[in-house]
Design a protein around this motif. Structure first.
Motif, PDB file in Angstrom:
ATOM      1  N   CYS A 183       9.224   2.992  -7.223  1.00  0.00           N
ATOM      2  CA  CYS A 183       8.132   2.453  -6.387  1.00  0.00           C
ATOM      3  C   CYS A 183       7.383   1.331  -7.109  1.00  0.00           C
ATOM      4  O   CYS A 183       7.040   0.316  -6.499  1.00  0.00           O
ATOM      5  N   LEU A 184       7.151   1.498  -8.402  1.00  0.00           N
ATOM      6  CA  LEU A 184       6.471   0.443  -9.167  1.00  0.00           C
ATOM      7  C   LEU A 184       7.348  -0.806  -9.282  1.00  0.00           C
ATOM      8  O   LEU A 184       6.841  -1.933  -9.225  1.00  0.00           O
ATOM      9  N   LEU A 213       0.829  -1.216   0.000  1.00  0.00           N
ATOM     10  CA  LEU A 213       0.000   0.000   0.000  1.00  0.00           C
ATOM     11  C   LEU A 213       0.861   1.262   0.000  1.00  0.00           C
ATOM     12  O   LEU A 213       0.552   2.230  -0.713  1.00  0.00           O
ATOM     13  N   LEU A 214       1.919   1.253   0.778  1.00  0.00           N
ATOM     14  CA  LEU A 214       2.812   2.413   0.821  1.00  0.00           C
ATOM     15  C   LEU A 214       3.471   2.651  -0.537  1.00  0.00           C
ATOM     16  O   LEU A 214       3.515   3.785  -1.028  1.00  0.00           O
ATOM     17  N   LEU A 215       3.973   1.581  -1.149  1.00  0.00           N
ATOM     18  CA  LEU A 215       4.601   1.727  -2.466  1.00  0.00           C
ATOM     19  C   LEU A 215       3.594   2.188  -3.515  1.00  0.00           C
ATOM     20  O   LEU A 215       3.913   3.021  -4.370  1.00  0.00           O
ATOM     21  N   ALA A 216       2.370   1.663  -3.451  1.00  0.00           N
ATOM     22  CA  ALA A 216       1.340   2.084  -4.410  1.00  0.00           C
ATOM     23  C   ALA A 216       1.003   3.563  -4.213  1.00  0.00           C
ATOM     24  O   ALA A 216       0.865   4.311  -5.198  1.00  0.00           O
ATOM     25  N   PHE A 217       0.884   3.996  -2.965  1.00  0.00           N
ATOM     26  CA  PHE A 217       0.601   5.409  -2.717  1.00  0.00           C
ATOM     27  C   PHE A 217       1.733   6.307  -3.205  1.00  0.00           C
ATOM     28  O   PHE A 217       1.510   7.341  -3.830  1.00  0.00           O
ATOM     29  N   LEU A 218       2.974   5.922  -2.908  1.00  0.00           N
ATOM     30  CA  LEU A 218       4.116   6.722  -3.355  1.00  0.00           C
ATOM     31  C   LEU A 218       4.194   6.776  -4.882  1.00  0.00           C
ATOM     32  O   LEU A 218       4.516   7.823  -5.462  1.00  0.00           O
ATOM     33  N   ALA A 219       3.903   5.670  -5.541  1.00  0.00           N
ATOM     34  CA  ALA A 219       3.916   5.657  -7.010  1.00  0.00           C
ATOM     35  C   ALA A 219       2.819   6.564  -7.551  1.00  0.00           C
ATOM     36  O   ALA A 219       3.048   7.359  -8.487  1.00  0.00           O
ATOM     37  N   TYR A 220       1.629   6.459  -6.978  1.00  0.00           N
ATOM     38  CA  TYR A 220       0.517   7.315  -7.409  1.00  0.00           C
ATOM     39  C   TYR A 220       0.858   8.791  -7.219  1.00  0.00           C
ATOM     40  O   TYR A 220       0.651   9.622  -8.112  1.00  0.00           O
ATOM     41  N   ASP A 221       1.378   9.122  -6.049  1.00  0.00           N
ATOM     42  CA  ASP A 221       1.727  10.514  -5.756  1.00  0.00           C
ATOM     43  C   ASP A 221       2.813  11.023  -6.703  1.00  0.00           C
ATOM     44  O   ASP A 221       2.745  12.164  -7.194  1.00  0.00           O
ATOM     45  N   SER A 222       3.798  10.192  -6.986  1.00  0.00           N
ATOM     46  CA  SER A 222       4.886  10.603  -7.880  1.00  0.00           C
ATOM     47  C   SER A 222       4.389  10.772  -9.306  1.00  0.00           C
ATOM     48  O   SER A 222       4.819  11.695 -10.021  1.00  0.00           O
ATOM     49  N   VAL A 223       3.494   9.913  -9.749  1.00  0.00           N
ATOM     50  CA  VAL A 223       2.946  10.041 -11.106  1.00  0.00           C
ATOM     51  C   VAL A 223       2.135  11.320 -11.219  1.00  0.00           C
ATOM     52  O   VAL A 223       2.267  12.067 -12.207  1.00  0.00           O
ATOM     53  N   THR A 224       1.283  11.600 -10.239  1.00  0.00           N
ATOM     54  CA  THR A 224       0.498  12.849 -10.311  1.00  0.00           C
ATOM     55  C   THR A 224       1.408  14.079 -10.254  1.00  0.00           C
ATOM     56  O   THR A 224       1.172  15.063 -10.952  1.00  0.00           O
ATOM     57  N   THR A 225       2.459  14.014  -9.447  1.00  0.00           N
ATOM     58  CA  THR A 225       3.413  15.118  -9.384  1.00  0.00           C
ATOM     59  C   THR A 225       4.120  15.283 -10.729  1.00  0.00           C
ATOM     60  O   THR A 225       4.331  16.416 -11.213  1.00  0.00           O
TER      61      THR A 225
END
Length: 130
Positions: free
Chosen positions: A114-115, A80-92
């Protein structure tokens, strides 16, 4: 006179020696009672040892189950942490690209890492479950 050595006269099995008045008082019954008590103690010790081994096996099984559950929970939390960090980095990265800011190096690289970590965790979980 004949030389007679009293030590040469060995008594036959079961025959009393000179001066004996019979078996010692209570020796045969005490011996069998002592044997029974010793046997009972050995049986009790064996039973207790087996019970301790059984308790140890049960404790080890509970420990393994608890460790397995803790490992699964940890793997899910890390995923979950890695998925959140990947999502946040992609949106950024997408927002930075829209503003013509550098978007590849910090955010896109972090998202890729992260992915990759998420994929490695998934492969590890699949291999471990077999």
């Amino acid at each position: 006179m004949t030389d007679h050595d009293p030590l040469d006269d060995e008594p036959l099995d079961g025959e009393p020696l000179d001066g004996d008045i019979g078996p010692a008082a209570g020796t045969s019954s005490n011996t069998s009672a002592d044997d029974r008590r010793a046997q009972a103690r050995r049986e009790e010790a064996a039973r207790l040892a087996e019970e301790l081994r059984r308790y140890e096996r049960e404790r080890e099984l509970r420990r393994r189950r608890a460790n397995a559950l803790a490992g699964r929970v940890t793997a899910v939390l890390v995923a979950l942490l890695l998925a959140f960090l990947a999502y946040d980095s992609v949106t950024t990265a997408l927002e930075a690209r829209e503003r013509d800011d550098p978007w590849i190096y910090p955010p896109a690289v972090i998202a890729a890492l992260c992915l990759a970590g998420l994929a490695a965790l998934a492969v590890w979980a699949v291999r471990r479950s077999r």
